[in-house]
Design a protein around this motif. Structure first.
Motif, short mmCIF file in Angstrom:
data_model
loop_
_atom_site.label_atom_id
_atom_site.label_comp_id
_atom_site.label_asym_id
_atom_site.label_seq_id
_atom_site.Cartn_x
_atom_site.Cartn_y
_atom_site.Cartn_z
N LYS A 40 0.83 -1.21 0.00
CA LYS A 40 0.00 0.00 0.00
C LYS A 40 0.87 1.26 0.00
CE LYS A 40 -3.88 -2.31 0.60
NZ LYS A 40 -4.41 -2.91 -0.58
N LEU A 41 1.65 1.45 -1.03
CA LEU A 41 2.52 2.63 -1.12
C LEU A 41 1.72 3.87 -1.49
CD1 LEU A 41 5.55 1.15 -3.11
CD2 LEU A 41 5.46 1.71 -0.68
N GLY A 42 2.13 5.00 -0.96
CA GLY A 42 1.49 6.27 -1.30
C GLY A 42 2.25 7.04 -2.36
N SER A 43 3.57 6.74 -2.46
CA SER A 43 4.40 7.41 -3.46
C SER A 43 5.67 6.60 -3.68
CB SER A 43 4.75 8.83 -3.00
OG SER A 43 5.56 8.78 -1.85
N VAL A 44 6.32 6.89 -4.79
CA VAL A 44 7.62 6.31 -5.12
C VAL A 44 8.48 7.42 -5.72
CG1 VAL A 44 6.78 3.96 -5.50
CG2 VAL A 44 6.85 5.57 -7.41
N LEU A 45 9.76 7.14 -5.83
CA LEU A 45 10.68 8.08 -6.47
C LEU A 45 11.15 7.45 -7.77
CD1 LEU A 45 12.71 8.80 -3.24
CD2 LEU A 45 11.21 10.43 -4.37
N LEU A 46 11.19 8.26 -8.83
CA LEU A 46 11.69 7.81 -10.12
C LEU A 46 12.83 8.72 -10.53
CD1 LEU A 46 8.35 7.20 -12.08
CD2 LEU A 46 9.69 5.54 -10.81
N GLU A 47 13.83 8.14 -11.20
CA GLU A 47 14.96 8.94 -11.65
C GLU A 47 14.58 9.68 -12.92
OE1 GLU A 47 19.74 8.45 -11.57
OE2 GLU A 47 18.55 6.70 -12.08
N SER A 48 14.89 10.97 -12.94
CA SER A 48 14.62 11.79 -14.11
C SER A 48 15.61 12.94 -14.13
CB SER A 48 13.19 12.33 -14.06
OG SER A 48 12.92 13.14 -15.17
N GLN A 49 16.28 13.12 -15.25
CA GLN A 49 17.23 14.21 -15.45
C GLN A 49 18.29 14.25 -14.35
OE1 GLN A 49 14.75 17.67 -15.81
NE2 GLN A 49 13.95 17.04 -17.80
N GLY A 50 18.78 13.09 -13.96
CA GLY A 50 19.86 13.00 -12.99
C GLY A 50 19.45 13.10 -11.53
N GLY A 51 18.18 13.25 -11.25
CA GLY A 51 17.71 13.33 -9.87
C GLY A 51 16.51 12.43 -9.64
N LEU A 52 16.09 12.35 -8.39
CA LEU A 52 14.92 11.55 -8.05
C LEU A 52 13.72 12.47 -7.86
CD1 LEU A 52 16.40 8.94 -5.54
CD2 LEU A 52 15.86 8.63 -7.96
N ILE A 53 12.63 12.12 -8.52
CA ILE A 53 11.41 12.90 -8.48
C ILE A 53 10.32 12.08 -7.80
CG2 ILE A 53 9.70 14.15 -9.87
CD1 ILE A 53 12.45 15.24 -10.40
N PRO A 54 9.60 12.65 -6.82
CA PRO A 54 8.50 11.89 -6.19
C PRO A 54 7.28 11.84 -7.10
CG PRO A 54 8.73 14.05 -5.17
CD PRO A 54 9.82 13.94 -6.18
N PHE A 55 6.67 10.69 -7.17
CA PHE A 55 5.42 10.49 -7.89
C PHE A 55 4.42 9.88 -6.92
CE2 PHE A 55 8.29 10.90 -11.40
CZ PHE A 55 7.53 11.44 -12.43
N PHE A 56 3.25 10.49 -6.83
CA PHE A 56 2.21 10.00 -5.92
C PHE A 56 1.38 8.95 -6.62
CE2 PHE A 56 3.44 14.11 -4.29
CZ PHE A 56 3.65 13.81 -2.95
N LEU A 57 0.86 8.03 -5.82
CA LEU A 57 0.10 6.90 -6.34
C LEU A 57 -1.35 6.98 -5.89
CD1 LEU A 57 2.72 4.14 -5.49
CD2 LEU A 57 2.32 5.16 -7.73
N ASP A 58 -2.26 6.73 -6.83
CA ASP A 58 -3.67 6.59 -6.48
C ASP A 58 -3.94 5.19 -5.95
OD1 ASP A 58 -4.47 9.16 -7.20
OD2 ASP A 58 -4.92 8.59 -9.28
#
Length: 173
Positions: A36-54
């Motif tokens: 039951k994750l609420g968010s994850v981090l994805l790598e983009s342009q050399g950094g980690l960006i948080p993405f929220f999950l429905d």
């Protein structure tokens, strides 16, 4: 957040349906911990960006179904294919006893019985078994990280106690 402060949970491998859901193959001994994750981090342009999950749901022991907030179509989900999922290290379940995470024991003092061998510099992942790289200031000592050799771990004193076969350390010195 820096990648050094995170661990890779898994990789997005395919889409699921046509409404933008994706499936990630995860690499963990405790998949239920990430159901039951609420968010994850994805790598983009050399950094980690948080993405929220429905939505986040375990499909199989090694697969996690994810629905990213705002993603409503398969075309939008294409951007996530092949991306690794990162989570902060503090989300790892606490381990006890002789179990440990590789990153956790870096810098620990390693002992064979009562004798100090050196400091754990790295855990090298090898096919078949991981290997501890222990440095004593002069030598680099390679020890298979197998249950039979690990006697105990004292996290409070950052110490790893080993019971090694006689002569193993002498090979490196």
């Amino acid at each position: 957040m820096r990648t050094e402060d995170c661990f890779v949970l898994g990789t997005i491998i395919r889409q699921h349906g046509y409404k933008g859901d994706v499936v990630a193959k995860i690499d963990t001994d405790r998949p239920e911990h990430y159901d039951k994750l609420g968010s994850v981090l994805l790598e983009s342009q050399g950094g980690l960006i948080p993405f929220f999950l429905d939505h986040s749901q375990l499909l199989k022991k090694d697969q996690l179904l994810l629905r990213f907030e705002g993603v409503k179509s398969a075309k939008e989900a294409d951007a996530f294919m092949g991306k690794e999922l990162f989570l902060p290290l503090n989300m790892l379940p606490k381990l006890t006893g002789k179990s440990f995470y590789y990153h956790e024991i870096i810098g620990f003092k390693a002992y064979d019985g009562e004798s100090l061998i050196g400091e754990v510099a790295e855990v090298i992942e090898r096919p078949g078994q991981p290997v501890l790289l222990i440095k004593d200031g002069v030598s680099e000592i390679l020890i298979p990280a197998v249950d039979d050799f690990i006697d105990s771990i004292d996290r409070s004193s950052s110490s790893l106690y080993l019971q090694l076969p006689e002569g193993l350390i002498d090979v490196y010195r």
